[in-house]
Scaffold this motif. Structure first.
Motif, mmCIF file in Angstrom:
data_model
loop_
_atom_site.group_PDB
_atom_site.id
_atom_site.type_symbol
_atom_site.label_atom_id
_atom_site.label_comp_id
_atom_site.label_asym_id
_atom_site.label_seq_id
_atom_site.Cartn_x
_atom_site.Cartn_y
_atom_site.Cartn_z
ATOM 1 N N LEU A 121 0.833 -1.204 0.000
ATOM 2 C CA LEU A 121 0.000 0.000 0.000
ATOM 3 C C LEU A 121 0.866 1.252 0.000
ATOM 4 O O LEU A 121 0.564 2.235 -0.696
ATOM 5 C CB LEU A 121 -0.913 0.018 1.221
ATOM 6 N N ARG A 122 1.930 1.218 0.769
ATOM 7 C CA ARG A 122 2.810 2.373 0.865
ATOM 8 C C ARG A 122 3.436 2.706 -0.482
ATOM 9 O O ARG A 122 3.478 3.870 -0.895
ATOM 10 C CB ARG A 122 3.899 2.076 1.906
ATOM 11 N N VAL A 123 3.904 1.686 -1.191
ATOM 12 C CA VAL A 123 4.551 1.889 -2.486
ATOM 13 C C VAL A 123 3.552 2.402 -3.524
ATOM 14 O O VAL A 123 3.807 3.378 -4.240
ATOM 15 C CB VAL A 123 5.198 0.577 -2.970
ATOM 16 N N VAL A 124 2.411 1.756 -3.617
ATOM 17 C CA VAL A 124 1.410 2.140 -4.619
ATOM 18 C C VAL A 124 0.874 3.542 -4.336
ATOM 19 O O VAL A 124 0.684 4.341 -5.256
ATOM 20 C CB VAL A 124 0.265 1.109 -4.665
ATOM 21 N N ALA A 125 0.630 3.857 -3.062
ATOM 22 C CA ALA A 125 0.142 5.193 -2.707
ATOM 23 C C ALA A 125 1.157 6.261 -3.092
ATOM 24 O O ALA A 125 0.781 7.345 -3.565
ATOM 25 C CB ALA A 125 -0.157 5.276 -1.217
ATOM 26 N N SER A 126 2.440 5.975 -2.931
ATOM 27 C CA SER A 126 3.462 6.959 -3.291
ATOM 28 C C SER A 126 3.503 7.178 -4.802
ATOM 29 O O SER A 126 3.693 8.303 -5.275
ATOM 30 C CB SER A 126 4.836 6.513 -2.784
ATOM 31 N N ILE A 127 3.293 6.111 -5.573
ATOM 32 C CA ILE A 127 3.271 6.245 -7.036
ATOM 33 C C ILE A 127 2.055 7.058 -7.476
ATOM 34 O O ILE A 127 2.153 7.946 -8.339
ATOM 35 C CB ILE A 127 3.263 4.851 -7.703
ATOM 36 N N ILE A 128 0.896 6.764 -6.876
ATOM 37 C CA ILE A 128 -0.318 7.532 -7.205
ATOM 38 C C ILE A 128 -0.110 9.009 -6.899
ATOM 39 O O ILE A 128 -0.444 9.881 -7.704
ATOM 40 C CB ILE A 128 -1.525 6.983 -6.411
ATOM 41 N N ALA A 129 0.446 9.298 -5.724
ATOM 42 C CA ALA A 129 0.666 10.689 -5.327
ATOM 43 C C ALA A 129 1.593 11.385 -6.300
ATOM 44 O O ALA A 129 1.329 12.522 -6.751
ATOM 45 C CB ALA A 129 1.234 10.748 -3.905
ATOM 46 N N PHE A 130 2.689 10.736 -6.643
ATOM 47 C CA PHE A 130 3.671 11.372 -7.531
ATOM 48 C C PHE A 130 3.075 11.646 -8.905
ATOM 49 O O PHE A 130 3.188 12.746 -9.448
ATOM 50 C CB PHE A 130 4.907 10.486 -7.660
ATOM 51 N N VAL A 131 2.413 10.649 -9.477
ATOM 52 C CA VAL A 131 1.883 10.778 -10.841
ATOM 53 C C VAL A 131 0.807 11.856 -10.925
ATOM 54 O O VAL A 131 0.819 12.708 -11.826
ATOM 55 C CB VAL A 131 1.323 9.420 -11.322
ATOM 56 N N PHE A 132 -0.122 11.872 -9.971
ATOM 57 C CA PHE A 132 -1.260 12.775 -10.101
ATOM 58 C C PHE A 132 -1.040 14.148 -9.475
ATOM 59 O O PHE A 132 -1.897 15.032 -9.614
ATOM 60 C CB PHE A 132 -2.521 12.117 -9.548
ATOM 61 N N LEU A 133 0.095 14.350 -8.804
ATOM 62 C CA LEU A 133 0.436 15.708 -8.392
ATOM 63 C C LEU A 133 1.052 16.500 -9.550
ATOM 64 O O LEU A 133 1.085 17.724 -9.517
ATOM 65 C CB LEU A 133 1.421 15.686 -7.214
ATOM 66 N N ILE A 134 1.503 15.801 -10.581
ATOM 67 C CA ILE A 134 2.123 16.478 -11.724
ATOM 68 C C ILE A 134 1.120 17.352 -12.477
ATOM 69 O O ILE A 134 1.388 18.532 -12.733
ATOM 70 C CB ILE A 134 2.798 15.464 -12.664
#
Length: 517
Positions: A121-134
């Protein structure tokens, strides 16, 4: 022009100066990301408000929604103040502060990984955050550069690059503490600026009463309604209480108000606040700030039709992002200088928060996922403090490098934006809040939230947003975002009721932080 240049240079020098002043407190991870968890109520409240409202609101949202809903768009600002600030602080503030401090969480993905005992969950949440903050960041660049182009006549591309470099400088130097101090300075400018600009624009149209009378003569068209199905129910002129399309207006209020509850850069402000007394002060300060700034922005945008139709883009659609700049072009130079500082203040604070959130998430939740094991090793004497300090410094260096990387990616989108600012924001907020809001909020209050339900909500929020985008946005991105957020609660609750619960001892240990002494 000389006045505008001098004021802008002074402003930018102060921002960089604060970064230099705060650099000593940014040597450790906690100092760089959270200001040492010792940021007071005033600074936190202004950091929350200035991260909330940027050029996206002042240029993109105020222009587009002011055109579509008229003076009724002011309800969006009121919703932002009551739901996005007041209730958000009351519901999230104390519990977020206590639980994240108790489990040693520094980011939202870190919270998911620890609260639900899942590194996945931690890894996937970090990827979601990074991608959609762009796209969110690209929307902010777009908005600020349009106002800068209007005020100084500098080409859009140069404006975007200059703002990116300046923001990177003071965030890289001073981290969160520099951002919080600058947010306070920028917030003061925003408060005075929005009041002065509204007064000047209304006076140019004969005053408040005359402007409202003129707006009442502007009747909605089928294009403005967007939903012929609700045309009879929603009919009203642009000076009426709910405007011509109340159903669509409610969707915007939900997205822009409730959405902040699930955005990593907003919730992260509660991680760093110093104590519960500061939370109470911050609640009041943040709400008043939002009423003035957000309410003022949307109220101003509601008069956009008095300044003529916006220009058309190459595809024949209205260039909504040009509405507010066109409203301000006729203001005196001194006021335009104030507008430039207002938008600079709003946007640089939001940009700083976004890039800091993104870089810290990537560093702590992807590159250095073994943070807690390192802390245990220090406490057990397995590694000495010198080695631990070296590791901390290395993490800070990586975060600074990723700040540059994140800014470059955002610039690539901002230099060739695919859609209006509001749509960029709708995609970003919809995916992030649709995925994070329900499991984060319920995870603070309900012991019964399961790991499977969090995975399901991640899939729901991101899936709905991405599928809608790939299909050409049959559902308006803003309405789609609102559906993703509200639907996430149903997903988490239903899945939690039918899936195995987590380890009871671990969950009880997590919730010990709420027990009163």
């Amino acid at each position: 022009m000389l006045i505008k240049i001098i004021l802008t240079i002074i402003f930018l020098c102060v921002m960089v100066g604060v970064g230099i002043y705060s650099r000593k407190q940014a040597s450790s991870v906690d100092g760089f990301v959270l200001g040492g968890r010792n940021v007071g109520g005033w600074l936190t409240a202004f950091a929350y408000g200035t991260s909330y409202f940027s050029a996206v609101v002042f240029v993109g949202y105020a222009g587009q929604f002011g055109w579509k809903y008229g003076l009724a768009s002011t309800w969006i600002g009121i919703g932002n103040a009551l739901i996005g600030s007041l209730i958000a602080w009351m519901v999230l503030g104390r519990r977020t502060k206590l639980m994240t401090q108790h489990i040693g969480s520094r980011t939202m993905p870190d919270f998911f990984g620890t609260r639900f005992a899942s590194q996945g969950l931690r890894v996937v949440a970090s990827i979601i955050a990074f991608v959609f903050l762009i796209p969110y960041t690209a929307g902010v660049y777009n908005g600020i550069s349009r106002l800068f182009e209007m005020g100084f006549g500098i080409p859009y591309e140069y404006c975007v690059v200059i703002m990116a470099i300046l923001t990177a400088v003071y965030v890289i130097l001073g981290g969160y503490k520099a951002t919080a101090i600058n947010d306070f300075i920028q917030g003061i400018i925003m408060l005075f600026g929005i009041v002065a600009v509204i007064a000047a624009v209304l006076m140019s149209k004969g005053g408040l009463c005359a402007a409202i009378d003129s707006m009442s003569e502007a009747m909605p068209t089928a294009k403005d309604l967007e939903s012929p199905l609700f045309a009879n129910f929603c009919a009203g002129d642009f000076a009426s209480c709910w405007g011509p399309n109340v159903m669509s207006l409610i969707g915007v209020i939900v997205l822009t108000s409730l959405g902040t509850w699930g955005l990593p850069q907003m919730v992260g402000k509660f991680y760093s606040i110093t104590d519960e007394a500061a939370i109470k002060r911050g609640t009041i300060i943040s709400t008043v700030f939002a009423l003035i700034v957000a309410g003022g922005c949307y109220f101003l945008g509601g008069f956009g039709r008095l300044f003529g139709e916006p220009s058309l883009k190459a595809n024949g659609t209205y260039d909504y992002d040009a509405i507010v700049p066109s409203m301000l072009e006729t203001l005196p130079d001194a006021l335009i200088a104030l507008v430039v500082l207002l938008v600079l203040s709003a946007s640089m604070s939001t940009l700083a928060s976004l890039v800091l959130t993104s870089s810290s998430t990537m560093t702590l939740d992807l590159i250095y996922r073994d943070k807690k094991s390192e802390i245990d090793e220090v406490e057990n004497g397995t590694i000495n403090e010198v080695v631990a300090e070296r590791i901390e410094r290395r993490k800070v260096v990586v975060m600074r490098v990723l700040i540059v990387f994140f800014i470059v990616l955002s610039l690539m989108i901002a230099l060739n934006p695919p859609m209006f600012i509001a749509q960029l924001m709708g995609i970003s907020w919809g995916a992030l809040a649709g995925a994070f809001l329900a499991p984060f909020l319920l995870g603070l209050y309900w012991r019964g939230v399961t790991t499977t339900s969090v995975w399901a909500c991640f899939a729901w929020g991101v899936g709905l947003t991405v599928v809608n985008m790939l299909m050409g946005n049959p559902i308006n991105p803003i309405n789609c975002g609102a559906i993703a957020m509200v639907g996430g609660f149903a997903v988490v609750i239903l899945v939690s009721l039918i899936t195995p619960k987590g380890d009871r001892d671990w969950v009880n240990k997590i919730f010990e932080c709420y027990k009163k002494d």
